[in-house]
Design an enzyme around this catalytic site. Structure first.
Site: not given
Length: 150
Positions: A59, A74
């Protein structure tokens, strides 16, 4: 000066519009965010700067830039809770990458279906709040376009 490029095509939003207080408050650094096509089944996030991948999770990834700029991408908000589902690593921690090299492939539609926001902050780690130019905010950028120069 370092050009920080978009990891994929999409609309650019300010961090204040990211639904996470850490990013919205610029607590990890200043930057902007990019929204992927929420209906896409596959988007490849590429390195926004040349350097070394110092942290890599499904992620999120951080690159220590060749010119001393550390950048975090992110992929989505709270997507750590997906445990890697809907993500495919295309690089490894410790790899040296050029700007534009593929790092992570992800499924924005799966992120949305799980109830999370797919918006992707691109921040300069450790930078002071509001220290990154916001010229790209409000525009839609192609992959590889400059988000900001620092």
């Amino acid at each position: 000066m370092t050009d920080v490029r978009t990891p994929f095509a999409g609309p650019v939003v300010g961090l204040a519009d990211v639904p996470d207080p850490v990013f919205a408050g610029q607590l990890v650094g200043a930057g902007v965010a990019v929204r992927p096509d929420e209906h896409a089944r596959s988007v490849t996030a590429v390195a926004p700067v040349a350097g070394t991948i110092v942290k890599l999770h499904p992620h999120a990834f951080a690159i220590e830039g060749a010119e001393g700029t550390d950048v975090l991408v992110h992929v989505g908000i709270d997507t750590v809770k997906l445990g890697g589902a809907g993500f495919e690593l295309l690089a490894a921690e410790g790899d040296t990458v050029a700007a534009g090299d593929p790092v992570v492939r992800f499924d924005p539609a799966a992120i949305v279906a799980a109830g999370y926001a797919p918006v992707c902050p691109v921040v300069v780690l450790g930078s002071t709040p509001d220290s990154v130019p916001q010229d790209a905010v409000g525009s839609s950028v192609p992959e590889g376009a400059t988000l900001y120069t620092i």
